[in-house]
Design a protein around this motif. Structure first.
Motif, PDB file in Angstrom:
ATOM      1  N   TYR A   1       0.839  -1.194   0.000  1.00 38.90           N
ATOM      2  CA  TYR A   1       0.000   0.000   0.000  1.00 38.90           C
ATOM      3  C   TYR A   1       0.879   1.251   0.000  1.00 38.90           C
ATOM      4  CZ  TYR A   1      -3.523  -3.417   1.333  1.00 38.90           C
ATOM      5  OH  TYR A   1      -4.362  -4.515   1.350  1.00 38.90           O
ATOM      6  N   PRO A   2       1.339   1.652  -1.165  1.00 37.29           N
ATOM      7  CA  PRO A   2       2.282   2.783  -1.238  1.00 37.29           C
ATOM      8  C   PRO A   2       1.690   4.116  -0.795  1.00 37.29           C
ATOM      9  CG  PRO A   2       1.558   2.102  -3.429  1.00 37.29           C
ATOM     10  CD  PRO A   2       1.081   1.057  -2.482  1.00 37.29           C
ATOM     11  N   ASP A   3       0.353   4.221  -0.672  1.00 34.72           N
ATOM     12  CA  ASP A   3      -0.259   5.470  -0.242  1.00 34.72           C
ATOM     13  C   ASP A   3      -0.452   5.552   1.267  1.00 34.72           C
ATOM     14  OD1 ASP A   3      -0.462   6.671  -2.764  1.00 34.72           O
ATOM     15  OD2 ASP A   3      -2.303   5.566  -3.211  1.00 34.72           O
ATOM     16  N   LEU A   4       0.058   4.580   2.007  1.00 31.46           N
ATOM     17  CA  LEU A   4      -0.026   4.649   3.466  1.00 31.46           C
ATOM     18  C   LEU A   4       0.714   5.880   3.980  1.00 31.46           C
ATOM     19  CD1 LEU A   4       0.511   0.959   4.625  1.00 31.46           C
ATOM     20  CD2 LEU A   4      -1.558   2.332   4.930  1.00 31.46           C
ATOM     21  N   ARG A   5       0.122   6.513   4.979  1.00 32.57           N
ATOM     22  CA  ARG A   5       0.741   7.659   5.646  1.00 32.57           C
ATOM     23  C   ARG A   5       0.851   7.328   7.131  1.00 32.57           C
ATOM     24  NH1 ARG A   5      -2.106  12.987   2.844  1.00 32.57           N
ATOM     25  NH2 ARG A   5      -1.305  12.617   0.723  1.00 32.57           N
ATOM     26  N   ILE A   6       1.836   6.520   7.476  1.00 29.20           N
ATOM     27  CA  ILE A   6       2.035   6.060   8.845  1.00 29.20           C
ATOM     28  C   ILE A   6       3.094   6.932   9.516  1.00 29.20           C
ATOM     29  CG2 ILE A   6       2.825   4.155  10.291  1.00 29.20           C
ATOM     30  CD1 ILE A   6       1.806   2.250   8.102  1.00 29.20           C
ATOM     31  N   ILE A   7       2.748   7.448  10.696  1.00 26.66           N
ATOM     32  CA  ILE A   7       3.673   8.275  11.475  1.00 26.66           C
ATOM     33  C   ILE A   7       3.994   7.535  12.763  1.00 26.66           C
ATOM     34  CG2 ILE A   7       4.022  10.509  12.592  1.00 26.66           C
ATOM     35  CD1 ILE A   7       1.601  11.487  10.798  1.00 26.66           C
ATOM     36  N   LEU A   8       5.267   7.278  13.015  1.00 26.34           N
ATOM     37  CA  LEU A   8       5.700   6.611  14.235  1.00 26.34           C
ATOM     38  C   LEU A   8       6.107   7.653  15.270  1.00 26.34           C
ATOM     39  CD1 LEU A   8       7.849   3.651  12.865  1.00 26.34           C
ATOM     40  CD2 LEU A   8       5.427   3.643  13.497  1.00 26.34           C
ATOM     41  N   ALA A   9       5.587   7.486  16.477  1.00 30.41           N
ATOM     42  CA  ALA A   9       5.907   8.411  17.563  1.00 30.41           C
ATOM     43  C   ALA A   9       7.353   8.258  18.015  1.00 30.41           C
ATOM     44  CB  ALA A   9       4.962   8.172  18.741  1.00 30.41           C
ATOM     45  N   HIS A  10       7.832   9.300  18.707  1.00 32.60           N
ATOM     46  CA  HIS A  10       9.135   9.281  19.372  1.00 32.60           C
ATOM     47  C   HIS A  10      10.268   8.902  18.421  1.00 32.60           C
ATOM     48  CE1 HIS A  10       6.151   8.063  22.668  1.00 32.60           C
ATOM     49  NE2 HIS A  10       6.313   9.378  22.736  1.00 32.60           N
ATOM     50  N   ALA A  11      10.209   9.507  17.211  1.00 35.36           N
ATOM     51  CA  ALA A  11      11.259   9.311  16.206  1.00 35.36           C
ATOM     52  C   ALA A  11      11.450   7.839  15.847  1.00 35.36           C
ATOM     53  CB  ALA A  11      12.578   9.933  16.673  1.00 35.36           C
ATOM     54  N   GLY A  12      10.367   7.070  15.954  1.00 33.92           N
ATOM     55  CA  GLY A  12      10.449   5.650  15.636  1.00 33.92           C
ATOM     56  C   GLY A  12      10.925   4.786  16.777  1.00 33.92           C
ATOM     57  N   GLY A  13      11.079   5.382  17.971  1.00 32.28           N
ATOM     58  CA  GLY A  13      11.587   4.612  19.103  1.00 32.28           C
ATOM     59  C   GLY A  13      12.982   4.103  18.817  1.00 32.28           C
ATOM     60  N   VAL A  14      13.250   2.853  19.139  1.00 36.82           N
ATOM     61  CA  VAL A  14      14.582   2.284  18.895  1.00 36.82           C
ATOM     62  C   VAL A  14      14.692   1.662  17.505  1.00 36.82           C
ATOM     63  CG1 VAL A  14      14.980   1.859  21.341  1.00 36.82           C
ATOM     64  CG2 VAL A  14      14.002   0.048  19.929  1.00 36.82           C
ATOM     65  N   LEU A  15      13.630   1.773  16.712  1.00 38.66           N
ATOM     66  CA  LEU A  15      13.650   1.150  15.385  1.00 38.66           C
ATOM     67  C   LEU A  15      14.802   1.633  14.507  1.00 38.66           C
ATOM     68  CD1 LEU A  15      12.313  -0.722  13.311  1.00 38.66           C
ATOM     69  CD2 LEU A  15      10.766   1.165  12.715  1.00 38.66           C
ATOM     70  N   PRO A  16      15.078   2.942  14.410  1.00 36.14           N
ATOM     71  CA  PRO A  16      16.180   3.373  13.533  1.00 36.14           C
ATOM     72  C   PRO A  16      17.525   2.755  13.885  1.00 36.14           C
ATOM     73  CG  PRO A  16      14.781   5.236  14.078  1.00 36.14           C
ATOM     74  CD  PRO A  16      14.338   4.103  14.952  1.00 36.14           C
TER      75      PRO A  16
ATOM     76  N   SER B   1      11.241   0.351   2.675  1.00 35.44           N
ATOM     77  CA  SER B   1       9.948   0.659   3.303  1.00 35.44           C
ATOM     78  C   SER B   1      10.094   1.594   4.492  1.00 35.44           C
ATOM     79  CB  SER B   1       9.258  -0.639   3.753  1.00 35.44           C
ATOM     80  OG  SER B   1       8.850  -1.416   2.644  1.00 35.44           O
ATOM     81  N   PHE B   2      11.178   1.436   5.263  1.00 37.21           N
ATOM     82  CA  PHE B   2      11.371   2.338   6.398  1.00 37.21           C
ATOM     83  C   PHE B   2      11.464   3.792   5.938  1.00 37.21           C
ATOM     84  CE2 PHE B   2      13.382  -1.492   8.587  1.00 37.21           C
ATOM     85  CZ  PHE B   2      12.248  -1.739   9.352  1.00 37.21           C
ATOM     86  N   ARG B   3      11.990   3.994   4.741  1.00 32.19           N
ATOM     87  CA  ARG B   3      12.101   5.361   4.202  1.00 32.19           C
ATOM     88  C   ARG B   3      10.758   5.892   3.703  1.00 32.19           C
ATOM     89  NH1 ARG B   3      17.078   3.237   2.230  1.00 32.19           N
ATOM     90  NH2 ARG B   3      16.150   2.801   0.184  1.00 32.19           N
ATOM     91  N   ARG B   4       9.732   5.085   3.752  1.00 36.85           N
ATOM     92  CA  ARG B   4       8.392   5.537   3.363  1.00 36.85           C
ATOM     93  C   ARG B   4       7.482   5.777   4.555  1.00 36.85           C
ATOM     94  NH1 ARG B   4      11.151   3.804  -0.366  1.00 36.85           N
ATOM     95  NH2 ARG B   4      10.746   4.245  -2.575  1.00 36.85           N
ATOM     96  N   LEU B   5       7.951   5.432   5.741  1.00 36.12           N
ATOM     97  CA  LEU B   5       7.241   5.795   6.960  1.00 36.12           C
ATOM     98  C   LEU B   5       7.610   7.228   7.345  1.00 36.12           C
ATOM     99  CD1 LEU B   5       7.836   2.564   9.086  1.00 36.12           C
ATOM    100  CD2 LEU B   5       5.873   3.092   7.616  1.00 36.12           C
ATOM    101  N   PHE B   6       6.786   7.808   8.209  1.00 39.17           N
ATOM    102  CA  PHE B   6       7.064   9.135   8.738  1.00 39.17           C
ATOM    103  C   PHE B   6       7.380   9.022  10.227  1.00 39.17           C
ATOM    104  CE2 PHE B   6       4.511   9.815   4.986  1.00 39.17           C
ATOM    105  CZ  PHE B   6       5.100  10.916   4.388  1.00 39.17           C
ATOM    106  N   TYR B   7       8.129   9.966  10.725  1.00 44.84           N
ATOM    107  CA  TYR B   7       8.607   9.924  12.112  1.00 44.84           C
ATOM    108  C   TYR B   7       8.515  11.327  12.706  1.00 44.84           C
ATOM    109  CZ  TYR B   7      10.831   5.799  10.025  1.00 44.84           C
ATOM    110  OH  TYR B   7      11.061   4.630   9.350  1.00 44.84           O
ATOM    111  N   ASP B   8       8.102  11.417  13.971  1.00 43.81           N
ATOM    112  CA  ASP B   8       8.185  12.729  14.594  1.00 43.81           C
ATOM    113  C   ASP B   8       9.631  12.973  15.032  1.00 43.81           C
ATOM    114  OD1 ASP B   8       8.658  11.731  17.217  1.00 43.81           O
ATOM    115  OD2 ASP B   8       6.535  11.759  17.729  1.00 43.81           O
ATOM    116  N   THR B   9       9.901  14.171  15.522  1.00 44.22           N
ATOM    117  CA  THR B   9      11.282  14.582  15.808  1.00 44.22           C
ATOM    118  C   THR B   9      11.698  14.366  17.260  1.00 44.22           C
ATOM    119  OG1 THR B   9      10.509  16.845  16.190  1.00 44.22           O
ATOM    120  CG2 THR B   9      11.312  16.309  13.972  1.00 44.22           C
ATOM    121  N   ILE B  10      10.910  13.629  18.028  1.00 46.03           N
ATOM    122  CA  ILE B  10      11.194  13.500  19.462  1.00 46.03           C
ATOM    123  C   ILE B  10      12.216  12.389  19.679  1.00 46.03           C
ATOM    124  CG2 ILE B  10      10.174  13.265  21.752  1.00 46.03           C
ATOM    125  CD1 ILE B  10       7.469  13.989  20.390  1.00 46.03           C
ATOM    126  N   ALA B  11      13.465  12.695  19.359  1.00 44.65           N
ATOM    127  CA  ALA B  11      14.551  11.721  19.483  1.00 44.65           C
ATOM    128  C   ALA B  11      15.349  11.903  20.764  1.00 44.65           C
ATOM    129  CB  ALA B  11      15.487  11.828  18.281  1.00 44.65           C
TER     130      ALA B  11
END
Length: 333
Positions: free
Chosen positions: A215-230, A257-267
């Motif tokens: 689903y390339p049109d997904l607009r998923i935003i992960l909180a807290h800069a993605g947590g420890v995922l990056p 795919s990770f580059r198609r998710l969105f992340y907030d800046t709370i790192a």
């Protein structure tokens, strides 16, 4: 110089609780007031992690403006999201919450808001979200797990197909429970460690399940800069190169795919934020504070300037990308 001067700054991670009750005999949150100060109680205990306004939208936006933020996309305080497994009760709770959120932002053009949905039944979640969007809400907030099941599982495919089709922003925020792990209950670890781990699990599952590719049109935003995922992007890519399991559902390496998710800046650190920027690019970052909690980051505007971003990238992070994703109209000064 404050980098917000002359730029649109939108806080996409700002929680709100449309509470009015001044007493309670049950577990639901309630508030008490002492002059202009608001205290929130939950399960009989004072919520001492709240350090800024959470129930009064006028005070909330004034506090945002005091630190250089012009607008906020409110998401419900996670404690207000229905935890019941009864679909009827969950739907009713979400509808009440969504109506209150919509009423709040209708009075304040500098505020918009996300909906709550009963994810226990994806079809209901779609219906409630459709109603909420028709009522003026601009996205949806969900937690990573529903009745112990992470939302990247096959049971939720219908929901993800729907939000992709409508291009509805989905803000995934940890459930703030420490995932039920006893070792995380002391030292505030349920928050400092449990929350970012929970976010990492759901982000990785969404990608490794192939949802983001399908689903390339997904607009998923992960909180807290993605947590420890990056911090494990490289490790997950390596698993794709050496194991058959990741390849079974993916055509590209996971970082695609990770580059198609969105992340907030709370790192909570310039080094961590710079690493995320290098991994996914400024187009995938959205400014957020985690208002009104003690784990929020309220001094980012000056720190962002030290990253050496070009003006176009900085403006996108501060508010341009948020305005595009959430369909925010320009606010007149």
């Amino acid at each position: 110089m404050n980098p917000s001067i002359g730029r649109r700054v939108v806080d996409v991670h700002a929680h709100f609780a449309p509470l009015t009750s001044s007493s309670s005999t049950g577990p639901d949150p309630w508030i008490s007031r002492d002059g202009s100060a608001t205290a929130v109680w939950y399960h009989g205990s004072h919520v001492d992690s709240l350090v800024r306004e959470v129930v009064d939208p006028t005070i909330l936006i004034a506090g945002e403006e005091a630190i250089g933020i012009q607008e906020a996309v409110l998401s419900p305080w996670v404690a207000l999201l229905p935890q019941t497994e009864d679909p009827n009760l969950a739907e009713a709770a979400c509808q009440r919450l969504n109506a209150a959120m919509a009423e709040t932002v209708a009075r304040e053009p500098r505020l918009s808001a996300m909906a709550a949905v009963p994810m226990i039944e994806p079809a209901r979640a779609i219906r409630v979200l459709t109603e909420a969007r028709a009522g003026g809400l601009t996205g949806v907030e969900i937690v990573p797990t529903v009745a112990g099941e992470f939302v990247g599982g096959e049971r939720f495919e219908e929901f993800w197909a729907s939000v992709a089709e409508t291009r509805t922003p989905v803000f995934i925020h940890p459930s703030s429970k420490g995932m039920g792990i006893d070792a995380l209950q002391g030292g505030y670890l349920w928050n400092s460690v449990g929350n970012p781990v929970e976010t990492a699990i759901v982000g990785a599952q969404l990608v490794l399940s192939g949802l983001v590719e399908r689903y390339p049109d997904l607009r998923i935003i992960l909180a807290h800069a993605g947590g420890v995922l990056p911090s494990v992007f490289g490790r997950i890519d390596h698993s794709f190169s050496v194991r058959p399991e990741p390849k079974s559902r993916l055509s590209h390496e996971p970082s695609w795919s990770f580059r198609r998710l969105f992340y907030d800046t709370i790192a909570h650190g310039e080094r961590e934020l710079a690493a995320l920027l290098a991994a996914v690019g400024p187009s995938q970052l959205l400014f957020g504070t985690d208002h009104p909690f003690d784990m929020g980051d309220y001094d980012q505007l000056t720190g962002l300037e030290s990253l050496g971003l070009d003006p176009v990238a900085l403006e996108a992070i501060l508010g341009g990308t948020a305005a595009r994703l959430f369909g925010l109209a320009a606010v007149q000064a």
